[in-house]
Design a protein around this motif. Structure first.
Motif, mmCIF file in Angstrom:
data_model
loop_
_atom_site.group_PDB
_atom_site.id
_atom_site.type_symbol
_atom_site.label_atom_id
_atom_site.label_comp_id
_atom_site.label_asym_id
_atom_site.label_seq_id
_atom_site.Cartn_x
_atom_site.Cartn_y
_atom_site.Cartn_z
ATOM 1 N N GLY A 266 0.864 -1.258 0.139
ATOM 2 C CA GLY A 266 -0.209 0.140 0.212
ATOM 3 C C GLY A 266 0.897 1.161 0.199
ATOM 4 O O GLY A 266 2.107 1.283 -0.209
ATOM 5 N N ALA A 268 2.003 3.087 2.490
ATOM 6 C CA ALA A 268 3.288 3.174 3.499
ATOM 7 C C ALA A 268 3.132 4.572 3.822
ATOM 8 O O ALA A 268 4.190 5.230 4.007
ATOM 9 C CB ALA A 268 4.466 2.703 2.925
ATOM 10 N N ASP A 270 3.346 5.611 6.873
ATOM 11 C CA ASP A 270 4.425 5.667 7.984
ATOM 12 C C ASP A 270 5.827 6.300 7.382
ATOM 13 O O ASP A 270 6.623 6.720 7.997
ATOM 14 C CB ASP A 270 4.668 4.469 8.841
#
Ligand code: NAD
Length: 337
Positions: A266, A268, A270
């Motif tokens: 996906g 990401a 973060d």
């Protein structure tokens, strides 16, 4: 293909790490002189006749070019948004999701010779999006299995096995519990197998397949696994874990006319915007795309450079235990072309 000999390909950069990893693909393709021109499109949903939908220009671009490379699209949870990924799959009838999962030589994982091949039904099953509240505190979600969609993806799986030279197709299911829905998938698999006498066929329960694959994946190396939507979603992430994680696994969404290639991972959030993302999964997806387009020499050249860079292990990204930034890894791949 244009008069300049170049193929026009739609590029959907996507959200989160999408723009960073798409840039890597563009840089490496231009360094390798791949005869492709990118047509970048924005798929940010627009309100059309009271419904959110993908902009028409994006749909027209994929329809015109037949082939697209796509970064991850974020789906906000619980805000009444339709998943754009699902919308794209439905719009272009991308009925089969091909997810190869192969060990990267030189990158050490518990198993050295993983070479799994997984095909996920991409349009229905648990992803039909038919959910409703029965009474307060009770919700119902409908898993839809149709003869038409099952037969289409199963026929594709057998044909794929034949094309890539794998002698066996295995349907992964839970027909012991979902007797009617998975039962239908399984019985159609048996029917379709009769049309492919050179390919052997068997079936395996999903839980058993998970246990056996993590215990020893190598017996699966001559098999094409085919399964309903959700099982494919989960099993392919599990398989990604065996070869080094989501930064390494590509996929192709194949339809009757158009095909969209994308990483399994996906957006990401973060690590987005920090230059830390591993672009390998999108790069390997772009290599599947080149193979699909018949540009096999370019595919082989770029793939060899990627594998060499990963095997050298000096310039790899954080998810693989290295310290390199996305752009440094890209530069190392370009040097190895
Ligand atoms: P994710 O795949 O984005 O991230 C899971 C973990 O893997 C994170 O820790 C992330 O940093 C790491 N990771 C993923 N790709 C990486 C890469 N290329 N390099 C290094 N690390 C990487 O999954 P998620 O957090 O569950 O989902 C985030 C968003 O992405 C959600 O909105 C979800 O709906 C969406 N999503 C989109 C697609 C798609 O477009 N096909 C697929 C899955 C998830």
């Amino acid at each position: 293909k244009g008069s300049d000999g170049k193929y026009m390909v739609t590029m959907i950069e996507g959200d989160g790490i999408g723009p960073e990893i798409s840039q890597t693909v563009k840089d490496i393709f231009s360094a390798a002189n791949v005869p492709i021109k990118w047509e970048s499109v924005d798929v940010t949903p627009r309100l059309i006749d009271g419904k959110t939908s993908i902009p028409q220009e994006a749909i027209d671009s994929v329809t015109r070019n037949y082939v697209a490379l796509k970064g991850p699209l974020a789906t906000p949870i619980g805000k009444g948004h339709v998943s754009l990924n699902l919308t794209l799959r439905r719009t272009f009838n991308l009925f089969a999701n091909v997810r190869p999962c192969k060990s990267i030589a030189g990158y050490k994982t518990p198993y050295d010779n993983v070479d799994l091949s997984l095909i996920r039904e991409n349009t229905e099953g648990e992803y039909s999006g038919i959910e409703h509240v029965v009474v307060d505190g009770v919700v119902q979600s409908i898993k839809l299995i149709t003869r038409a969609a099952s037969e289409r993806v199963l026929r594709f799986a057998f044909q794929y096995a034949q094309d890539v030279g794998r002698p066996k197709v295995r349907a992964v299911h839970k027909a012991t519990i979902m007797k009617m829905s998975d039962g239908l998938f399984l019985s159609i698999a048996r029917e379709v197998s009769k049309d492919f006498p050179n390919i052997s066929f068997d079936a395996e329960l999903l839980d058993n397949a998970c246990l056996k694959i993590v215990s020893d994946p190598t017996p699966y190396n001559d098999v094409v696994l085919v399964m309903p939507n959700l099982y494919g979603d989960i099993l392919s992430d599990m398989c990604a874990g065996l070869i080094g994680g989501l930064g390494l696994t590509p996929s192709g969404n194949i339809g009757d006319e158009c095909s969209i290639f994308e990483a399994v991972h996906g957006s990401a959030p973060d690590i987005a915007g920090k230059g830390l993302a591993n672009p390998t999964a999108l790069l390997l997806s772009s290599i599947m795309m080149l193979q699909h387009m018949g540009l096999t020499q370019h595919a082989d050249q770029i793939q060899a450079a990627i594998f060499k860079t990963l095997a050298e292990g000096k310039t790899i990204t954080g998810d693989l235990g290295g310290k390199a930034k996305t752009a440094e890894y890209a530069a190392a791949v370009i040097k190895n072309l």
